[in-house]
Design a protein around this motif. Structure first.
Motif, PDB file in Angstrom:
ATOM      1  N   TYR A 109       1.088  -0.942   0.357  1.00 11.84           N
ATOM      2  CA  TYR A 109       0.151   0.290   0.030  1.00 11.84           C
ATOM      3  C   TYR A 109       1.453   1.327  -0.022  1.00 11.84           C
ATOM      4  O   TYR A 109       0.339   2.719  -0.201  1.00 11.84           O
ATOM      5  CB  TYR A 109      -0.851   0.196   0.969  1.00 11.84           C
ATOM      6  CG  TYR A 109      -0.398  -0.013   2.394  1.00 11.84           C
ATOM      7  CD1 TYR A 109      -0.662   1.717   2.841  1.00 11.84           C
ATOM      8  CD2 TYR A 109      -0.460  -0.869   3.252  1.00 11.84           C
ATOM      9  CE1 TYR A 109       0.170   2.070   4.333  1.00 11.84           C
ATOM     10  CE2 TYR A 109       0.331  -1.180   4.610  1.00 11.84           C
ATOM     11  CZ  TYR A 109       0.578   0.383   4.993  1.00 11.84           C
ATOM     12  OH  TYR A 109       1.203   0.386   5.955  1.00 11.84           O
ATOM     13  N   TRP A 110       2.108   1.261   0.346  1.00 10.88           N
ATOM     14  CA  TRP A 110       2.871   2.339   0.236  1.00 10.88           C
ATOM     15  C   TRP A 110       4.680   2.028  -0.410  1.00 10.88           C
ATOM     16  O   TRP A 110       4.940   0.906   0.109  1.00 10.88           O
ATOM     17  CB  TRP A 110       3.084   2.861   1.645  1.00 10.88           C
ATOM     18  CG  TRP A 110       4.036   4.415   1.438  1.00 10.88           C
ATOM     19  CD1 TRP A 110       4.953   4.554   1.489  1.00 10.88           C
ATOM     20  CD2 TRP A 110       2.709   5.302   0.824  1.00 10.88           C
ATOM     21  NE1 TRP A 110       5.123   6.118   0.896  1.00 10.88           N
ATOM     22  CE2 TRP A 110       4.129   6.539   0.455  1.00 10.88           C
ATOM     23  CE3 TRP A 110       1.955   5.735   0.443  1.00 10.88           C
ATOM     24  CZ2 TRP A 110       4.446   7.523   0.738  1.00 10.88           C
ATOM     25  CZ3 TRP A 110       1.668   7.298   0.171  1.00 10.88           C
ATOM     26  CH2 TRP A 110       2.138   7.848  -0.193  1.00 10.88           C
ATOM     27  N   PRO A 111       4.782   2.399  -1.552  1.00 10.94           N
ATOM     28  CA  PRO A 111       4.806   3.292  -1.694  1.00 10.94           C
ATOM     29  C   PRO A 111       3.636   3.377  -2.546  1.00 10.94           C
ATOM     30  O   PRO A 111       3.470   2.111  -3.139  1.00 10.94           O
ATOM     31  CB  PRO A 111       5.874   3.708  -2.740  1.00 10.94           C
ATOM     32  CG  PRO A 111       6.462   2.118  -3.362  1.00 10.94           C
ATOM     33  CD  PRO A 111       6.597   2.326  -1.372  1.00 10.94           C
ATOM     34  N   TYR A 112       2.563   4.044  -3.021  1.00 12.03           N
ATOM     35  CA  TYR A 112       1.116   3.928  -3.933  1.00 12.03           C
ATOM     36  C   TYR A 112       1.519   2.991  -4.947  1.00 12.03           C
ATOM     37  O   TYR A 112       1.115   2.882  -5.625  1.00 12.03           O
ATOM     38  CB  TYR A 112       0.683   5.524  -4.196  1.00 12.03           C
ATOM     39  CG  TYR A 112      -0.733   5.252  -4.539  1.00 12.03           C
ATOM     40  CD1 TYR A 112      -1.773   4.573  -3.680  1.00 12.03           C
ATOM     41  CD2 TYR A 112      -1.417   5.555  -5.880  1.00 12.03           C
ATOM     42  CE1 TYR A 112      -3.165   4.590  -4.333  1.00 12.03           C
ATOM     43  CE2 TYR A 112      -2.097   5.922  -5.766  1.00 12.03           C
ATOM     44  CZ  TYR A 112      -3.201   5.233  -5.371  1.00 12.03           C
ATOM     45  OH  TYR A 112      -4.684   4.699  -6.112  1.00 12.03           O
ATOM     46  N   LYS A 113       2.365   3.970  -5.607  1.00  9.10           N
ATOM     47  CA  LYS A 113       2.907   3.500  -6.965  1.00  9.10           C
ATOM     48  C   LYS A 113       3.516   2.062  -7.609  1.00  9.10           C
ATOM     49  O   LYS A 113       2.879   1.775  -8.855  1.00  9.10           O
ATOM     50  CB  LYS A 113       3.714   4.352  -8.028  1.00  9.10           C
ATOM     51  CG  LYS A 113       3.609   5.728  -7.681  1.00  9.10           C
ATOM     52  CD  LYS A 113       4.837   6.927  -8.380  1.00  9.10           C
ATOM     53  CE  LYS A 113       4.373   8.183  -8.912  1.00  9.10           C
ATOM     54  NZ  LYS A 113       5.238   8.777  -9.604  1.00  9.10           N
TER      55      LYS A 113
END
Length: 169
Positions: free
Chosen positions: A164-168
């Motif tokens: 879930y992170w980093p969103y990309k």
């Protein structure tokens, strides 16, 4: 009239506290029994995960209600009681061997599309003990000293669902 307004304010305040308590209890239950988060602390899972990636972990359906599958990415407590993230390669009773840059499971090569680095270490055949799994990181080239380990199933925390992170990612 003032008493009615004061009564409404009191009721509003009590309802707000009740809602906050329900939200807190629900989030506590979800966090400890259903979903959790974990942070990738090293580069053992490159290229799948990088250091400091944050992942969501399924704790409810897995491992309690579902069998561990080869290829699952799991979160577990290692021998030092620290949280670690690796990929399941061997299941209990499997014969594991690493030679010619490949992992062999029960005498057959195990082709993995998620790892791009060849294994540069030879590991003599061994059996995964009962109630254990064998895990490896995806970045096999960096694991020159610590190639993998047998993990008791009771040390499993859960299965990684997604980053879930980093969103990309």
């Amino acid at each position: 009239m003032d008493k009615a307004i004061e009564n409404n304010k009191s009721r509003y305040f009590l309802e707000l506290i009740e809602i906050l308590l329900i939200v807190f209890a629900l989030s506590w239950f979800l966090r400890f029994y259903v979903l959790d988060t974990a942070i990738v602390t090293n580069n053992d899972m490159n290229p799948t995960f990088n250091s400091n990636d944050k992942v969501l972990v399924d704790k409810f359906l897995y491992p309690n209600k579902r069998e561990v599958d080869r290829g699952d990415i799991v979160v577990f407590l290692n021998k030092n009681h620290s949280i670690n993230i690796k990929r399941v390669i061997g299941l209990e009773g499997d014969r594991i061997e690493i030679r010619n840059s490949y992992v062999y499971i029960n005498g057959k090569p195990f082709y993995e599309t998620y790892t791009k680095t060849p294994i540069s270490i030879e590991v003599k055949p061994f059996f995964v003990p009962s109630k254990h799994i064998f895990v490896l990181g995806d970045n096999r080239h960096s694991n020159l000293v610590f190639i993998g380990e047998n993990i008791p199933k009771e040390n499993l925390i859960g299965r990684v669902l997604f980053t879930y992170w980093p969103y990309k990612k």
